[in-house]
Design an enzyme around this catalytic site. Sequence first.
Site, PDB file in Angstrom:
ATOM      1  N   CYS A  92       0.841  -1.188   0.000  1.00 21.73           N
ATOM      2  CA  CYS A  92       0.000   0.000   0.000  1.00 21.73           C
ATOM      3  C   CYS A  92       0.885   1.251   0.000  1.00 21.73           C
ATOM      4  CB  CYS A  92      -0.898  -0.017   1.235  1.00 21.73           C
ATOM      5  SG  CYS A  92      -1.742   1.536   1.559  1.00 21.73           S
ATOM      6  N   GLU A  93       0.621   2.164  -0.913  1.00 27.34           N
ATOM      7  CA  GLU A  93       1.449   3.367  -0.997  1.00 27.34           C
ATOM      8  C   GLU A  93       1.116   4.387   0.099  1.00 27.34           C
ATOM      9  OE1 GLU A  93      -1.099   5.890  -4.345  1.00 27.34           O
ATOM     10  OE2 GLU A  93       0.561   4.622  -4.985  1.00 27.34           O
ATOM     11  N   HIS A  94       0.026   4.160   0.824  1.00 23.63           N
ATOM     12  CA  HIS A  94      -0.356   5.088   1.889  1.00 23.63           C
ATOM     13  C   HIS A  94       0.396   4.829   3.192  1.00 23.63           C
ATOM     14  CE1 HIS A  94      -4.474   5.483  -0.321  1.00 23.63           C
ATOM     15  NE2 HIS A  94      -3.554   6.266  -0.846  1.00 23.63           N
ATOM     16  N   HIS A  95       0.600   3.547   3.521  1.00 22.40           N
ATOM     17  CA  HIS A  95       1.251   3.204   4.787  1.00 22.40           C
ATOM     18  C   HIS A  95       2.475   2.305   4.624  1.00 22.40           C
ATOM     19  CE1 HIS A  95      -2.927   4.245   6.047  1.00 22.40           C
ATOM     20  NE2 HIS A  95      -2.281   4.848   7.023  1.00 22.40           N
ATOM     21  N   GLN A 133      -4.697  -0.744  -4.798  1.00 19.80           N
ATOM     22  CA  GLN A 133      -5.187  -1.914  -5.530  1.00 19.80           C
ATOM     23  C   GLN A 133      -5.886  -1.530  -6.828  1.00 19.80           C
ATOM     24  OE1 GLN A 133      -7.229  -4.853  -3.137  1.00 19.80           O
ATOM     25  NE2 GLN A 133      -8.413  -5.604  -4.865  1.00 19.80           N
ATOM     26  N   HIS A 161      -5.692  -6.339   2.992  1.00 15.87           N
ATOM     27  CA  HIS A 161      -4.806  -5.192   3.198  1.00 15.87           C
ATOM     28  C   HIS A 161      -4.389  -5.111   4.662  1.00 15.87           C
ATOM     29  CE1 HIS A 161      -5.452  -2.944  -0.709  1.00 15.87           C
ATOM     30  NE2 HIS A 161      -6.323  -3.941  -0.790  1.00 15.87           N
ATOM     31  N   CYS A 163      -2.940  -2.700   6.030  1.00 17.92           N
ATOM     32  CA  CYS A 163      -3.211  -1.368   6.579  1.00 17.92           C
ATOM     33  C   CYS A 163      -4.600  -1.321   7.208  1.00 17.92           C
ATOM     34  CB  CYS A 163      -3.061  -0.288   5.508  1.00 17.92           C
ATOM     35  SG  CYS A 163      -4.138  -0.487   4.085  1.00 17.92           S
TER      36      CYS A 163
END
Length: 200
Positions: A92-95, A133, A161, A163
């Site tokens: 995940c590019e956020h976390h 995703q 996920h 996250c």
Amino acid sequence: MYSSKKAPIEDLTDQDKLESIQYHFYKIMEALGLDLDDESLKKTPERVAKMYVNEVFRGLNEKNFPKISFFDNSTNYKDMILVDNITMFSYCEHHFVPFFGKVAVAYMPKDRVIGLSKINRIVQFIASKPQIQEKLTVEIGQKLSELLKTDDVAVFIEATHLCVASRGVRDEKSVTKTNFFSGKFLKDKMRTRFINALGK
């Protein structure tokens, strides 16, 4: 504060990346108050750097794109080719924590077909970078359409996920499902055939 300015990544060698990541991960561990002289921890920055560059984020370097084998569609096969249950790991590019699951890919061949194992390799390569995703699903579909020279492509991903499972709401049972349809798969009949073939 950090800068959002994009680094000239094309100018960095793999060794440059390893050294930079190792240094900055060391600083993260230091900021967390970890004992960097501990035998179990002192090589962690080096291990993380190697993992990022050589393994889990190898999809950021197009030089790592797998060699692809194509064959003439000598049998003139025109029906759906489906490859299901492809194992997928991404981040995940956020976390920057993993998401993982299964991918199904289908296409309607025209003049050529692709070696079946190459579809798995393409999926795994595209998955090997930070992303969401939805983007992964679309990129797999578009890349296969480009390589196979056909608009008739479908992709389905079902993923867990971390996250969501390991932080925040901490729901370890939820899954996320995404689809990509193009060409003939935009029509209800073909889309339904694809979904039914997956048993979804």
